[in-house]
Design a protein around this motif. Structure first.
Motif, PDB file in Angstrom:
ATOM      1  N   ASN A  59       0.832  -1.202   0.000  1.00  0.00           N
ATOM      2  CA  ASN A  59       0.000   0.000   0.000  1.00  0.00           C
ATOM      3  C   ASN A  59       0.870   1.257   0.000  1.00  0.00           C
ATOM      4  O   ASN A  59       1.757   1.417   0.829  1.00  0.00           O
ATOM      5  N   ILE A  60       0.612   2.043  -0.974  1.00  0.00           N
ATOM      6  CA  ILE A  60       1.434   3.244  -1.094  1.00  0.00           C
ATOM      7  C   ILE A  60       0.605   4.435  -0.686  1.00  0.00           C
ATOM      8  O   ILE A  60      -0.428   4.731  -1.266  1.00  0.00           O
ATOM      9  N   THR A  61       1.077   5.090   0.341  1.00  0.00           N
ATOM     10  CA  THR A  61       0.243   6.155   0.886  1.00  0.00           C
ATOM     11  C   THR A  61       0.856   7.525   0.657  1.00  0.00           C
ATOM     12  O   THR A  61       0.158   8.512   0.678  1.00  0.00           O
TER      13      THR A  61
ATOM     14  N   SER B  54       5.209   0.361   8.054  1.00  0.00           N
ATOM     15  CA  SER B  54       4.495  -0.889   7.791  1.00  0.00           C
ATOM     16  C   SER B  54       4.609  -1.278   6.322  1.00  0.00           C
ATOM     17  O   SER B  54       4.657  -2.456   5.981  1.00  0.00           O
ATOM     18  N   THR B  55       4.656  -0.283   5.449  1.00  0.00           N
ATOM     19  CA  THR B  55       4.806  -0.605   4.027  1.00  0.00           C
ATOM     20  C   THR B  55       6.156  -1.262   3.759  1.00  0.00           C
ATOM     21  O   THR B  55       6.242  -2.265   3.057  1.00  0.00           O
ATOM     22  N   TYR B  56       7.200  -0.674   4.354  1.00  0.00           N
ATOM     23  CA  TYR B  56       8.521  -1.283   4.181  1.00  0.00           C
ATOM     24  C   TYR B  56       8.539  -2.674   4.799  1.00  0.00           C
ATOM     25  O   TYR B  56       9.118  -3.607   4.249  1.00  0.00           O
ATOM     26  N   GLY B  57       7.884  -2.789   5.947  1.00  0.00           N
ATOM     27  CA  GLY B  57       7.830  -4.089   6.610  1.00  0.00           C
ATOM     28  C   GLY B  57       7.151  -5.119   5.723  1.00  0.00           C
ATOM     29  O   GLY B  57       7.625  -6.250   5.563  1.00  0.00           O
ATOM     30  N   MET B  58       6.049  -4.686   5.101  1.00  0.00           N
ATOM     31  CA  MET B  58       5.316  -5.584   4.220  1.00  0.00           C
ATOM     32  C   MET B  58       6.172  -5.981   3.023  1.00  0.00           C
ATOM     33  O   MET B  58       6.228  -7.152   2.634  1.00  0.00           O
ATOM     34  N   ALA B  59       6.852  -4.968   2.475  1.00  0.00           N
ATOM     35  CA  ALA B  59       7.695  -5.245   1.309  1.00  0.00           C
ATOM     36  C   ALA B  59       8.801  -6.224   1.676  1.00  0.00           C
ATOM     37  O   ALA B  59       9.139  -7.131   0.911  1.00  0.00           O
ATOM     38  N   LEU B  60       9.332  -6.045   2.890  1.00  0.00           N
ATOM     39  CA  LEU B  60      10.391  -6.954   3.349  1.00  0.00           C
ATOM     40  C   LEU B  60       9.847  -8.373   3.490  1.00  0.00           C
ATOM     41  O   LEU B  60      10.453  -9.337   3.026  1.00  0.00           O
ATOM     42  N   LEU B  61       8.664  -8.439   4.100  1.00  0.00           N
ATOM     43  CA  LEU B  61       8.066  -9.744   4.349  1.00  0.00           C
ATOM     44  C   LEU B  61       7.789 -10.481   3.033  1.00  0.00           C
ATOM     45  O   LEU B  61       8.142 -11.656   2.863  1.00  0.00           O
TER      46      LEU B  61
END
Lengths: 467, 492
Positions: free
Chosen positions: A2-4, A303-310
């Motif tokens: 998600n890009i906010t 959280s976006t970076y976290g998601m991308a990492l995951l």
């Protein structure tokens, strides 16, 4: 994902940032377009670039130091060796991703370069500076390949491919991603076509063998097909004569290595620029998109970076392992062709993008967490001097391995190469940190800039200037 | 460079608010020498392209070179002297000149706008080139190369005419050097071949052990590795075959064309496509990398230099142009004649040639092209001044303004006429009959161009190109009131 956060437009005031990184810390005069002044750099881009720059040596070091046949020996040899584990780690986790990150940041840098320059009436246009810059980059690439004698140079290709990016600098991220995907698709199509053609030979061979077993007399065509495949299978094993020749050439004096490299470089450059460009240009488009989405400039939420990492690591690592264990480490070419209509190389790009995103996100998160700020600072310095550091890697490694240097070519084991990588890393971190305490940018960055603007650029930090 | 240069032709900047169309219209000459020159290159180029289109193969040319007599040879040598390579040179030259016009640097702020359009336009041209090569099956397409070279030389456009002229000379010199390099490689290959054959002889004659020792010592320089066995190593075999292959390619082989004829006459488009793809890729990748860059760059630089110098704007008097034309053509033809002669010597006995001469037969080819291009350009400057022949120049200018359309049309016509997918006449015409086909196509293209431009502002492909570049529909119909307004360097 998600890009906010915001996307960049032309009017955004973005600190100066250029292709392979170079820092500017004081204001310059306004009359002519020149490296734009900046108050604050986007440090994260430098940090990521620093990691990519160091990481690229992981992939390049075998090219510098050993004959290709070593890969064969390791994969076909015993599996519980340090060499095999090293190779497995490198291929499943890094292969192509560092190059990918580098290409992404190059694309991003191109966008930033054109955005940050103001048009000046009567002078050369931004477009002209952009293209001059790239022509010089091509020349640096040629020097890297033909003078420093590094056959795996990429600057040459980046110079040319950058010339194709210009009209897309203002395109919406959506379109840039689509363009990147289209480029991947073309690359895959070409690769698959090659695989099908190759597999055809195996199929003919299998048919011929089956006919033979059934005691049917083979036609001339079938005989030829059988012989052709047998030859191919025989050639899987590295040809000792070729290996010896290669090694003895690489261990020779400068002129011999140079003469050896002329044809090799020319062939590589021609082939890669025409057939292999999709690998690079796809990532450049995606990098442009990511920049505009704020990914590289630390503008997305944690959280976006976290998601991308995951997602990047969570999906990328398993794919990477399959890619290595089933694809790269396969030791029976015939059985492989019989079993797979689509090779594991089809996973290459998806794995590469995921892992590259994972790497970048991880770096971003570490940066944000402020666990090791001093280390991030050092990596930012490495990234600011990426162009210099890239060329210095060529200088150091060719001098270690080639015959006119320390003559270590093909003398180290695969895993031992990585001791050298570690050494080069430490060295580059140290001198980058020290250099940038006194100078605005790395020596080759300075040269490149001065050539682009056809004027000596101020180099010293603080008040004293070189001009 | 005089500012007047720029006003004598209209840069193709339809959206450019800074260019006052009014002013340009007033200063517009009726006939554009650049358009005529472009037409000459386009139509003349077909005389050489038809060899490849129609199946007058290298092999058949070798036959003539091995037996240089008779009308067929005279015809061939005339095309070689007057057209081979020169038409590509002219196209590149006009393209270079057109770049300067298009980018019109004196326009201040709008230069950025023009630069933007220019790059986009070049990328679309690249697309047209790929279309021409991959769909219309023209393996020797040059749009691809013009597109790339235009982008590559874009940063040089601001140089003075003198700087550009020097750049042109440098590129020409590198081109010459490349030709020499190829020759030096051949020499090396020949020496390796000699070493291998000597080794082979000794192997059979002497006792093996002794032979190995002596030759190993002697030939270490020439052969990479001498294995400790009685047969040739792979490298040695490859060395031997390399030279034998070079020689074989210079011999006329009456059976050689059969295979190619058969391939070209296949009725399946797919088969034809896969047959021609390697040729196309070779021309787009290897040729470009080895010589194409220098070949085209030398002429583009020259075109840019000449335009900035005012060459196309009557900078010189008619007599001066006449002098340039005569001098250029005389020098070019002389060099061409030498090239043709030594080409014969080369193909008859290459070994002998290698031992005797230190320069290859085509060493001065780049210079020959340069002289001929200047000669032709000057000739066109003289001839377009002859008002009595105005009808001809007008017709030719029309062809030149539709250059892209006509170029693509040539590919379409010839592919349909010669390949098996179409009418399958490939390899069926002797050389002189191919030129009748050329003449027919000329007539068609001239008539078509003249008629088309009565109704329309731009040729269909040019119009499409403009639309793509600007990413919007552009008018194509001629404006009723103003008939003189449009002199657009269409393949510029």
């Amino acid at each position: 994902m998600n890009i906010t956060t915001t996307t960049y437009t032309e009017n955004d005031t973005l600190p100066a940032e250029e292709i392979l990184g170079a820092s500017e810390t004081t204001a310059t005069t306004k009359e002519t377009p020149r490296p734009v002044a900046k108050a604050e750099r986007i440090q994260t881009i430098d940090v990521v670039r620093g990691f990519a720059l160091l990481g690229i040596l992981l992939m390049n070091i075998p090219g510098f130091g050993i004959d290709n046949s070593v890969h064969y020996d390791v994969i076909y040899g015993r599996h519980n060796t340090a060499d095999y584990y090293t190779m497995a780690a490198i291929y499943s986790f890094f292969d192509g991703t560092m190059r990918g990150l580098f290409s992404m940041l190059f694309g991003a840098g191109m966008v930033l370069f054109t955005m940050n320059k103001k048009e000046v009436e009567g002078g050369a246009t931004v477009a002209e500076y952009y293209y001059r810059r790239l022509l010089w980059l091509v020349l640096f690439g040629l020097i890297n390949a033909y003078v420093l004698l590094w056959w795996g140079d990429i600057l040459f290709f980046y110079g040319f491919l950058g010339m194709l990016l210009y009209p897309f600098r203002k395109a919406a991220p959506k379109w840039l991603v689509l363009l990147g995907l289209a480029c991947f698709a073309i690359g895959h199509f070409k690769q698959q076509a090659g695989y099908v053609e190759f597999r055809e030979k195996r199929i003919e061979y299998v048919k011929a063998v089956a006919a033979e077993k059934a005691r049917v007399k083979l036609t001339e065509k079938q005989k030829a097909a059988k012989a052709e495949w047998e030859e191919i299978e025989k050639n899987q094993k590295p040809d000792a004569e070729r290996v010896n020749r290669n090694v003895s050439k690489m261990r020779s004096g400068y002129t011999t290595v140079f003469a050896y490299f002329v044809d090799r470089n020319a062939g590589f450059e021609t082939w890669l620029l025409y057939h292999g460009l999709w690998d690079m240009i796809s990532m450049m488009f995606i990098g442009m998109a990511l920049l505009r989405l704020g990914f590289f400039s630390n503008k997305l939420s944690t959280s976006t970076y976290g998601m991308a990492l995951l997602i990047g690591y969570g999906v990328g690592i398993p794919i990477g392992w399959i890619f290595f264990s089933k694809g790269v480490a396969n030791t029976n070419i015939g059985a492989y062709l019989d079993a797979y209509r689509v090779p594991h190389w089809a996973l290459y790009d998806i794995r590469r993008v995921l892992l590259a995103l994972g790497h970048a996100s991880l770096i971003m998160l570490i940066y944000r967490s402020k666990i090791v700020p001093w280390f991030m600072k050092v990596m930012a310095n490495v990234g600011q001097m990426a162009f210099t550091n890239y060329l210095v890697q060529s200088i150091i490694c060719t001098l270690i391995f080639h015959g006119y240097g320390l003559d270590y070519y093909n003398r180290l084991k695969f895993h031992q190469l990585y001791y050298i990588v570690g050494g080069v890393w430490v060295l580059q971190m140290i001198y980058s940190y020290i250099w940038l305490r006194y100078f605005r940018f790395g020596p080759f960055e300075w040269l490149w800039r001065s050539l682009t603007y056809w004027k000596f650029q101020p180099m010293r930090l603080k008040v004293r200037t070189v001009e | 460079m005089g500012p007047t240069t720029f006003h004598q032709a209209t840069p193709d900047q339809p959206l450019n608010p800074m260019v006052s169309t009014e002013k340009n219209v007033n200063l517009l000459p009726r006939i554009q020498p650049l358009d005529v020159l472009r037409a000459v290159a386009l139509l003349g180029g077909l005389l050489v392209s038809i060899w490849l289109f129609g199946g007058f193969t290298n092999n058949k040319q070798l036959q003539l070179l091995h037996n240089p007599h008779g009308g067929n040879y005279v015809l061939y040598s005339m095309i070689v002297l007057l057209f081979q390579g020169k038409m590509l040179a002219l196209i590149s030259l006009v393209f270079g000149a057109g770049m300067v016009l298009y980018l019109n640097l004196e326009n201040g702020k709008s230069a950025q706008f023009a630069a933007d359009l220019f790059i986009k336009r070049q990328l679309w041209l690249l697309g047209f080139g790929l279309l021409n090569a991959l769909l219309f099956l023209w393996t020797d397409d040059v749009l691809f190369h013009l597109a790339i070279m235009g982008i590559l030389l874009f940063p040089f456009v601001r140089l003075s005419s003198r700087g550009l002229f020097i750049a042109s000379i440098v590129a020409t010199a590198i081109f010459c050097g490349k030709n020499y390099w190829k020759y030096a490689d051949d020499k090396k290959a020949y020496n390796k071949y000699l070493a291998v054959t000597a080794y082979e002889k000794k192997l059979t004659r002497d006792s093996t052990a002794r032979a190995q020792k002596t030759v190993q010592a002697k030939d270490r320089k020439n052969t990479a590795i001498v294995p400790k066995k009685d047969s040739l190593s792979k490298q040695q075999k490859a060395d031997k075959q390399a030279w034998e292959g070079t020689l074989k390619n210079m011999k006329y082989d009456p059976k050689k064309d059969d295979g190619e004829n058969k391939e070209m006459q296949t009725t399946s488009f797919g088969d034809l496509w896969s047959h021609l793809l390697p040729q196309t890729q070779n021309h787009e990748a290897q040729w470009t990398f080895k010589t194409g860059i220098w070949d085209i760059a030398s002429m583009m630089f020259l075109g840019m230099a000449l335009l900035k110098f005012g060459f196309f704007g009557n900078r010189f008097t008619r007599n001066q142009y006449l002098l340039f034309a005569l001098a250029g053509l005389a020098a070019g033809l002389l060099l061409g004649w030498f090239r043709l002669y030594y080409n014969q010597v080369t193909v008859v006995d290459y070994k002998k040639y290698l031992l005797r001469y230190w320069l290859p037969y085509n060493f001065f080819f780049p210079l020959e092209k340069l002289f001929m291009a200047i000669g032709y350009a000057s000739l066109v400057m003289v001839m377009t001044g002859l008002t009595r022949l105005a009808v001809i120049w007008k017709a030719l200018a029309s062809v030149g303004r539709l250059a892209l359309t006509n170029y693509l049309l040539q590919s379409i016509i010839c592919s349909l006429f010669f390949t098996g997918f179409g009418m399958g006449y490939f390899g069926k015409f002797p050389q002189y009959q191919l030129y009748f086909v050329v003449a027919e196509i000329w007539i068609v293209q001239i008539v078509f161009s003249v008629l088309w431009l009565r109704k329309f502002e731009y040729g269909p492909a040019e119009w499409l190109w403009r639309c793509l570049t600007c990413m919007k529909w552009m008018p194509i119909k001629k404006a009723a009131t103003d008939t003189n307004q449009t002199v657009i360097p269409s393949l510029s």
